[in-house]
Write an enzyme that holds these catalytic residues in place. Structure first.
Site, PDB file in Angstrom:
ATOM      1  N   GLY A  79       0.818  -1.216   0.000  1.00  0.00           N
ATOM      2  CA  GLY A  79       0.000   0.000   0.000  1.00  0.00           C
ATOM      3  C   GLY A  79       0.847   1.260   0.000  1.00  0.00           C
ATOM      4  O   GLY A  79       1.929   1.296   0.591  1.00  0.00           O
ATOM      5  N   ARG A 143       1.286  -5.696  -5.087  1.00  0.00           N
ATOM      6  CA  ARG A 143       1.279  -6.636  -3.960  1.00  0.00           C
ATOM      7  C   ARG A 143       1.705  -8.053  -4.328  1.00  0.00           C
ATOM      8  O   ARG A 143       1.380  -9.003  -3.617  1.00  0.00           O
ATOM      9  CB  ARG A 143      -0.115  -6.675  -3.330  1.00  0.00           C
ATOM     10  CG  ARG A 143      -0.543  -5.404  -2.621  1.00  0.00           C
ATOM     11  CD  ARG A 143      -1.677  -5.661  -1.649  1.00  0.00           C
ATOM     12  NE  ARG A 143      -2.183  -4.442  -1.036  1.00  0.00           N
ATOM     13  CZ  ARG A 143      -1.634  -3.869   0.032  1.00  0.00           C
ATOM     14  NH1 ARG A 143      -0.583  -4.414   0.606  1.00  0.00           N
ATOM     15  NH2 ARG A 143      -2.146  -2.767   0.540  1.00  0.00           N
ATOM     16  N   ASP A 174       5.089  -7.661   5.620  1.00  0.00           N
ATOM     17  CA  ASP A 174       5.109  -8.808   4.705  1.00  0.00           C
ATOM     18  C   ASP A 174       6.180  -8.641   3.618  1.00  0.00           C
ATOM     19  O   ASP A 174       6.893  -9.588   3.291  1.00  0.00           O
ATOM     20  CB  ASP A 174       3.733  -8.992   4.055  1.00  0.00           C
ATOM     21  CG  ASP A 174       2.690  -9.468   5.073  1.00  0.00           C
ATOM     22  OD1 ASP A 174       3.054 -10.294   5.941  1.00  0.00           O
ATOM     23  OD2 ASP A 174       1.541  -9.017   5.022  1.00  0.00           O
ATOM     24  N   LYS A 200       8.063   0.738   5.570  1.00  0.00           N
ATOM     25  CA  LYS A 200       6.958   1.553   5.055  1.00  0.00           C
ATOM     26  C   LYS A 200       5.634   0.988   5.518  1.00  0.00           C
ATOM     27  O   LYS A 200       5.470  -0.219   5.515  1.00  0.00           O
ATOM     28  CB  LYS A 200       7.005   1.523   3.524  1.00  0.00           C
ATOM     29  CG  LYS A 200       5.815   2.081   2.830  1.00  0.00           C
ATOM     30  CD  LYS A 200       5.101   1.098   1.888  1.00  0.00           C
ATOM     31  CE  LYS A 200       4.396  -0.012   2.589  1.00  0.00           C
ATOM     32  NZ  LYS A 200       3.420  -0.762   1.778  1.00  0.00           N
ATOM     33  N   THR A 201       4.713   1.775   5.935  1.00  0.00           N
ATOM     34  CA  THR A 201       3.283   1.471   6.054  1.00  0.00           C
ATOM     35  C   THR A 201       2.599   2.535   6.885  1.00  0.00           C
ATOM     36  O   THR A 201       3.110   2.926   7.947  1.00  0.00           O
ATOM     37  CB  THR A 201       2.961   0.071   6.635  1.00  0.00           C
ATOM     38  OG1 THR A 201       1.543  -0.055   6.690  1.00  0.00           O
ATOM     39  CG2 THR A 201       3.526  -0.210   8.015  1.00  0.00           C
ATOM     40  N   ASP A 203       0.092   1.989   8.443  1.00  0.00           N
ATOM     41  CA  ASP A 203      -0.544   1.289   9.567  1.00  0.00           C
ATOM     42  C   ASP A 203       0.211   1.441  10.894  1.00  0.00           C
ATOM     43  O   ASP A 203      -0.356   1.213  11.951  1.00  0.00           O
ATOM     44  CB  ASP A 203      -0.686  -0.207   9.259  1.00  0.00           C
ATOM     45  CG  ASP A 203      -1.507  -0.459   8.009  1.00  0.00           C
ATOM     46  OD1 ASP A 203      -2.194   0.472   7.553  1.00  0.00           O
ATOM     47  OD2 ASP A 203      -1.454  -1.580   7.475  1.00  0.00           O
TER      48      ASP A 203
HETATM   49  P1  FBP Z   1       0.477  -2.064   3.634  1.00  0.00           P
HETATM   50  O1  FBP Z   1       0.343  -3.026   4.768  1.00  0.00           O
HETATM   51  O2  FBP Z   1       0.904  -2.679   2.367  1.00  0.00           O
HETATM   52  O3  FBP Z   1       1.315  -0.875   4.012  1.00  0.00           O
HETATM   53  O4  FBP Z   1      -0.991  -1.493   3.325  1.00  0.00           O
HETATM   54  C1  FBP Z   1      -1.657  -0.613   4.127  1.00  0.00           C
HETATM   55  C2  FBP Z   1      -3.122  -0.516   3.805  1.00  0.00           C
HETATM   56  O5  FBP Z   1      -3.442   0.826   3.504  1.00  0.00           O
HETATM   57  C3  FBP Z   1      -4.011  -1.047   4.931  1.00  0.00           C
HETATM   58  O6  FBP Z   1      -4.221  -0.060   5.924  1.00  0.00           O
HETATM   59  C4  FBP Z   1      -5.259  -1.444   4.207  1.00  0.00           C
HETATM   60  O7  FBP Z   1      -5.986  -2.443   4.899  1.00  0.00           O
HETATM   61  C5  FBP Z   1      -4.722  -1.991   2.913  1.00  0.00           C
HETATM   62  O8  FBP Z   1      -3.503  -1.322   2.680  1.00  0.00           O
HETATM   63  C6  FBP Z   1      -5.657  -1.788   1.746  1.00  0.00           C
HETATM   64  O9  FBP Z   1      -5.149  -2.462   0.652  1.00  0.00           O
HETATM   65  P2  FBP Z   1      -5.389  -2.076  -0.876  1.00  0.00           P
HETATM   66  O10 FBP Z   1      -4.536  -0.888  -1.161  1.00  0.00           O
HETATM   67  O11 FBP Z   1      -4.917  -3.272  -1.603  1.00  0.00           O
HETATM   68  O12 FBP Z   1      -6.826  -1.766  -1.025  1.00  0.00           O
END
Ligand code: FBP
Length: 548
Positions: A79, A143, A174, A200-201, A203
């Protein structure tokens, strides 16, 4: 690309670097490390990269001989998070400082571009366009899970063709797990390619003592807090709605907690607390209902409720159900897929154990269905797709109707729903993220120059002035434990959940009684890039309180 006046001014911003990285550095090795858990298994799976020491850079007055040019490949994975472009800018400047002839290649649209040999060379002109901007559009992200030897070998072909010495993977837990597996594999076959990760994230769940925060969390929570603040002011002006606001963040509630600290909403649910108190969905609803009833007695039929997107996974009964569903769907994937949409619910009910079937049957159709949909490539339930904000407000509304009939509630309940996630992931990075990201990238170049592999770029002491930030590297294996994914035990980086004994949660829990009763919301306003340091350069409250 046409630029706004703010973009032009922002492009000229010079991110701050830790003082130590400004001059010549020497690398200092600490003690050998161990994984956070499951030491024997992790050591067995990572014979070449387990137990490496922590590394710290120190200033060196020794005259350094000219270093050879290094070619580096970079991947943005998962993400989007504000600041990714600055990691790449810092990496570019770092390798150019080592040798002007060094080159940087970006693999397109995530790990998939590495496997499929899709890349561009990132030149000074390209980098210039993206400095201090949000988004991952410089090379795109994806991803694709890097896990198979065939993918690693295929990737190695392009690394060899481009004479790439090191690969930098910018990703969450991951993706950095994959980086560690790749580092181990390349080391085991003497491929001559180093692998370095960057945390990075948005979250905020990739952190530990040596990775104080992941990048993007700062900006994203500031954007959401601005929006929540605006809603609270609207709420306080019209005094007629309850706003149910779901916040991204996957399993961990760090984003919800940080936004609650910044905005002081009426209520904020913290999933980790729900689990610790073994609350059911009905208990969560009851807590919201009680607050609404108390407020209605004072004529206050309005407020804000923050909900972490991963809540549903933390209701203990649902957690057990998800664990069984994960195994069931991994073992009987094709049988499940062969059923018609309408038959799938019945099939799941027949294949679950009795207790879990009861929980599954009690869930609203939409939520039950989401729990059986495809996991993401890393095996996670896609919690961002579950409309918990609507589920909770519907249950609250139903309960209030019953109480009204019984004469126990006399207020009005008009809910509004919001989901904040994508709004913040590509925002222009705050000064903190702009500086932190640039430093992470520059530091990754220093790690590459030290010849190491299987490390994550680490910049810490982040509540201090950037001049005093500490830079170095941590072996990724140090953060790992074994967890079940797609029905099998796998080595993965341990996710950091909200620590219920930590300062951020303690401070929030001291505030919440007052918040539930009153209207003293906080309106943080938008991120400021130019102005006094106390307005523009503050880190998150989570980081501040964690380091008090
Ligand atoms: P990462 O764990 O890859 O940093 O993603 C964060 C995130 O924004 C989460 O908060 C959310 O649940 C998910 O990605 C949403 O995924 P997508 O971008 O595939 O809709």
């Amino acid at each position: 690309m046409k630029k706004s006046e703010l973009q032009k001014a922002r492009a000229a911003y010079e991110p701050k670097l830790p003082g130590v990285l400004k001059g010549n550095v020497k690398v200092v090795s600490g003690r050998p490390t161990k994984s956070v858990a499951d030491e024997a298994e992790i050591q067995k799976l990572f014979p070449n990269t387990y137990g490496l020491p922590e590394l710290t850079f120190e200033s060196s007055s020794e005259k350094v001989s000219a270093s050879k040019a290094i070619n580096v490949g970079v991947i943005l994975s998962g993400g989007q998070a504000p600041g990714g472009h600055n990691v790449i800018s810092g990496l570019f400047d770092g390798i150019k400082k080592i040798n002007e002839e060094s080159r940087l290649y970006g693999f397109l649209m995530g790990p998939g571009g590495f496997v499929d040999h899709q890349y561009i060379e990132l030149t000074a002109d390209i980098i210039k366009e993206y400095r201090n901007t949000g988004g991952f559009d410089i090379i795109g992200s994806g991803r694709t899970k890097l896990e198979k030897i065939e993918q690693f070998d295929k990737g190695l072909e392009i690394l060899k063709k481009l004479n790439i010495d090191a690969l930098v993977i910018i990703g969450g837990d991951d993706s950095n797990t994959n980086a560690a597996v790749l580092a181990e594999y390349y080391k085991s076959i003497n491929a001559g390619v180093q692998v370095i990760g960057c945390p990075k994230t948005i979250d905020g769940d990739l952190k530990n003592d040596l990775i104080e925060t992941s990048f993007g969390f700062d900006t994203a929570t500031k954007v959401y807090s601005e929006l929540i603040g605006n809603i609270q002011r609207d709420c306080n002006s019209a005094r007629k709605y309850y706003h149910f606001i779901k916040l991204m963040g996957r399993s961990a509630s760090h984003i919800a907690l940080e936004c609650a600290l910044q905005t002081q909403p009426t209520l904020c649910i913290i999933s980790e607390e729900v689990e610790a108190k073994e609350m059911s969905l009905d208990d969560v609803v009851e807590e919201i209902v009680n607050t609404i009833i108390d407020r209605s007695k004072n004529g206050m039929n309005f407020g804000t409720v923050l909900i972490p997107e991963g809540l549903i996974e933390f209701i203990p009964a649902v957690k057990k159900l998800i664990a069984e569903l994960n195994d069931l769907l991994a073992a009987k994937a094709s049988e499940f897929a062969s059923k018609h949409h309408g038959e799938q619910r019945q099939w799941v009910l027949e294949n679950l154990s009795c207790d879990n079937a009861k929980v599954y049957a009690s869930l609203p159709e939409g939520v039950a269905r989401q729990l059986t949909l495809d996991r993401d490539p890393h095996g996670n339930v896609q919690v961002s797709l579950i409309e918990t904000e609507k589920l909770l407000s519907e249950m609250v509304g139903n309960r209030l109707r019953v109480l009204k009939k019984e004469g126990k509630y006399n207020g009005k309940f008009s809910p509004q729903h919001h989901f904040f996630g994508y709004e913040g992931r590509c925002a222009d990075p705050s000064n903190f993220d702009a500086d932190y990201c640039y430093s992470l990238g520059f530091n990754a170049a220093c790690l590459i120059n030290s010849g190491v592999t299987g490390y994550m770029s680490s910049v810490r002491n982040l509540t201090k002035n950037a001049e005093e930030w500490i830079a170095g590297g941590i072996p990724v294996t140090m953060m790992m434990n074994m967890e079940k994914r797609h029905g099998e035990m796998k080595p993965v980086i341990q996710k950091a959940l909200v620590n219920l004994k930590g300062n951020p949660f303690r401070i929030f829990s001291e505030l919440r009684e007052k918040c539930a009763k009153g209207v003293e919301f906080v309106y943080p306003g938008p991120i400021q890039f130019f102005g006094p340091s106390e307005v523009c350069d503050q880190p998150t409250l989570t980081l501040k309180y964690e380091h008090e």
